[in-house]
Design a protein around this motif. Structure first.
Motif, PDB file in Angstrom:
ATOM      1  N   HIS A  82       0.736  -1.290   0.011  1.00 53.96           N
ATOM      2  CA  HIS A  82      -0.081  -0.126   0.000  1.00 53.96           C
ATOM      3  C   HIS A  82       0.761   1.419  -0.077  1.00 53.96           C
ATOM      4  N   ASP A 114       4.970   1.184   8.626  1.00 52.35           N
ATOM      5  CA  ASP A 114       3.567   0.724   8.116  1.00 52.35           C
ATOM      6  C   ASP A 114       3.355   1.476   6.759  1.00 52.35           C
ATOM      7  N   MET A 115       3.416   0.830   5.524  1.00 54.90           N
ATOM      8  CA  MET A 115       4.142  -0.236   5.243  1.00 54.90           C
ATOM      9  C   MET A 115       5.273   0.179   3.916  1.00 54.90           C
ATOM     10  N   GLU A 148      -5.362   1.240   1.896  1.00 55.00           N
ATOM     11  CA  GLU A 148      -5.467   0.282   2.516  1.00 55.00           C
ATOM     12  C   GLU A 148      -5.835   0.806   4.221  1.00 55.00           C
ATOM     13  N   GLU A 149      -5.186   1.785   4.549  1.00 59.32           N
ATOM     14  CA  GLU A 149      -5.371   2.408   5.910  1.00 59.32           C
ATOM     15  C   GLU A 149      -7.059   2.606   6.164  1.00 59.32           C
ATOM     16  N   GLU A 175       1.860  -6.950   3.783  1.00 58.77           N
ATOM     17  CA  GLU A 175       2.353  -6.490   4.974  1.00 58.77           C
ATOM     18  C   GLU A 175       2.229  -7.349   6.445  1.00 58.77           C
ATOM     19  N   PHE A 418       4.221   1.705  14.675  1.00 56.55           N
ATOM     20  CA  PHE A 418       3.218   1.441  13.710  1.00 56.55           C
ATOM     21  C   PHE A 418       2.077   2.369  14.215  1.00 56.55           C
TER      22      PHE A 418
HETATM   23 ZN   LIG Z   1      -0.056  -1.082   6.488  1.00 56.87          ZN
END
Ligand SMILES: [Zn+2]
Length: 446
Positions: A82, A114-115, A148-149, A175, A418
């Motif tokens: 991502h 991340d990431m 993705e988040e 990830e 993270f």
């Molecule tokens: Zn991620």
């Protein structure tokens, strides 16, 4: 551990810095993210490879680059990285969160862990593979994916729903993995093979409107909602001790008595509560369905007793737990208040997913992990949040979360950075991760 190739490390570090500086911050609104900036970067680096673009909402662009392998019978691997990051509270950072500075061997910035350090490794491995005289035997795809988040609505979910043939593959690497865990019980390397599911619910709690000047005996929805929240907080669903749980407990730095209690369904909740706070939170999530009341809306005027409150719950389910099971748990938790509450879904449910470990890809990951971290045992790991792996697993594609972090990174470092302040990653981890992806491309068809 032998150091990764310096040139590979330098290239991936440079890509990581550029990805961070593009600041594709996804705050959950459709117009945020603007991953098109990182998509342009991927287009530039992989300009000579065939590419597809997906942009279901303006600015939310993902790119798929494909390197056709020489052997049509070899498996196809998709690297899924991502390109978005979560927001920051810049005032709490020691360095500029979008500066991408390299300081004392570490790249600083939102997304370093991340990431984007994995995404940069995938991009760098693709470039190196494309520069060779001969393609690898296996076909390698790289999906630089948006959103993705915020659950993949404009990224992996959209692409797997609307363009499956493009991303179809035999394995996905994404990830959350490659993290060393050193304890007195031994050294382990976490590779994620499973993740919990998402079963968010909105609870609508009803009352009766009346004048705020006479509250005595009023049917106030906020007061009922407060009791609903209290009961949810006090609710303890039964623990579910899966194979992932057993493997995880086997690696924990606890004595034999504690270990035995953690593996006993009667004592597990009590034993989890005695662990250090961060570890306890993860262990509780790994062994239980969790309910977290995170958003509340209700009332609209100070002199009116409110008749409606909406409460949004983040509910995360373990494998085998259905939507009906979730509602039965809610009814159980709320007791005699259950019939005063309506339940509705706020997003499409996402069941828990898991991939088998008896695959050639998992064997390969195990061999690579053991080569880089001699003596460390690979631990199949369950992610308690959500990743894009879920969208591929539900199509039956074995999907693993794997990077390769250096022995200097602990699980604690990983978890605190993270989505945390001062996110940063050492260049050794950047190089080892890029090397892992190159090795996968080369070795999966052997
Ligand atoms: Zn991620």
């Amino acid at each position: 551990m032998s150091d990764p190739d310096p040139q590979l490390t330098a290239s991936s570090t440079e890509q990581l810095q550029a990805l961070i500086r593009n600041a594709c911050v996804n705050d959950g609104t459709p117009s945020s993210g603007e991953e098109i900036r990182n998509a342009h970067l991927v287009d530039d680096v992989l300009h000579d490879l065939p590419r597809e673009h997906y942009e279901p909402v303006p600015g939310r662009r993902s790119v798929l680059a494909t390197l056709e392998g020489s052997d049509p019978d070899a498996p196809t691997v998709l690297f899924c990285g991502h390109t978005d990051v979560v927001p920051v509270n810049a005032g709490e950072w020691r360095e500029d969160p979008f500066g991408g500075e390299l300081l004392d061997g570490e790249v600083w910035g939102r997304g370093a862990v991340d990431m984007l350090c994995l995404t940069s490794g995938m991009l760098t491995a693709m470039r190196q593979l494309a520069d060779r005289r001969e393609p690898p035997r296996a076909t390698i795809k790289f999906l630089a994916v948006a959103d993705e988040e915020a659950g993949g609505t404009w990224g992996a979910r959209w692409i797997t729903d609307h363009a499956w043939d493009d991303v179809a593959c035999d394995y996905v690497i994404t990830e959350s993995g490659g993290i060393p865990l050193h304890t007195p019980a031994g050294s382990h390397l976490l590779i994620s093979t499973a993740e919990k599911g998402i079963a968010w619910r909105r609870l609508t709690i009803h009352g009766t409107p009346s004048h705020g000047s006479m509250p005595f005996g009023a049917d106030n929805a906020i007061i009922t909602a407060a009791e609903v929240v209290r009961r949810l907080h006090a609710y303890e669903p039964a623990a579910q001790l899966s194979d992932h749980w057993r493997a995880w407990v086997g690696a924990l730095p606890v004595d034999d008595t504690q270990r035995a209690r953690l593996l006993d369904p009667v004592y597990v909740s009590e034993a989890v509560a005695e662990l250090p706070p961060r570890l306890a939170a993860y262990c509780q999530a790994l062994s239980h369905v969790t309910f977290s009341p995170n958003v509340v809306h209700g009332g609209n005027k100070t002199n009116i007793v409110p008749d409606t409150v909406e409460l949004d719950l983040d509910i995360r389910v373990l494998p085998g737990v259905s939507g009906d099971d979730v509602e039965a748990m809610l009814v159980d938790a709320l007791g005699d208040l259950a019939d005063r509450v309506e339940f509705s879904q706020t997003i499409e449910p996402r069941p828990a997913t898991a991939s088998p470990t008896d695959t050639p890809m998992f064997d390969l990951l195990r061999r690579r992990a053991e080569a880089v971290h001699p003596g460390a045992a690979v631990l199949p790991w369950m992610v308690v949040g959500g990743t894009d792996a879920a969208f591929f697993r539900r199509r039956g594609v074995p999907s693993y979360g794997a990077g390769m972090f250096s022995p200097d990174i602990s699980l604690e470092d990983f978890q605190s950075r993270f989505h945390g302040h001062d996110e940063r990653i050492d260049t050794t981890s950047i190089g080892l991760t890029a090397q892992l992806y190159l090795d996968i491309a080369d070795a999966i068809a052997e």
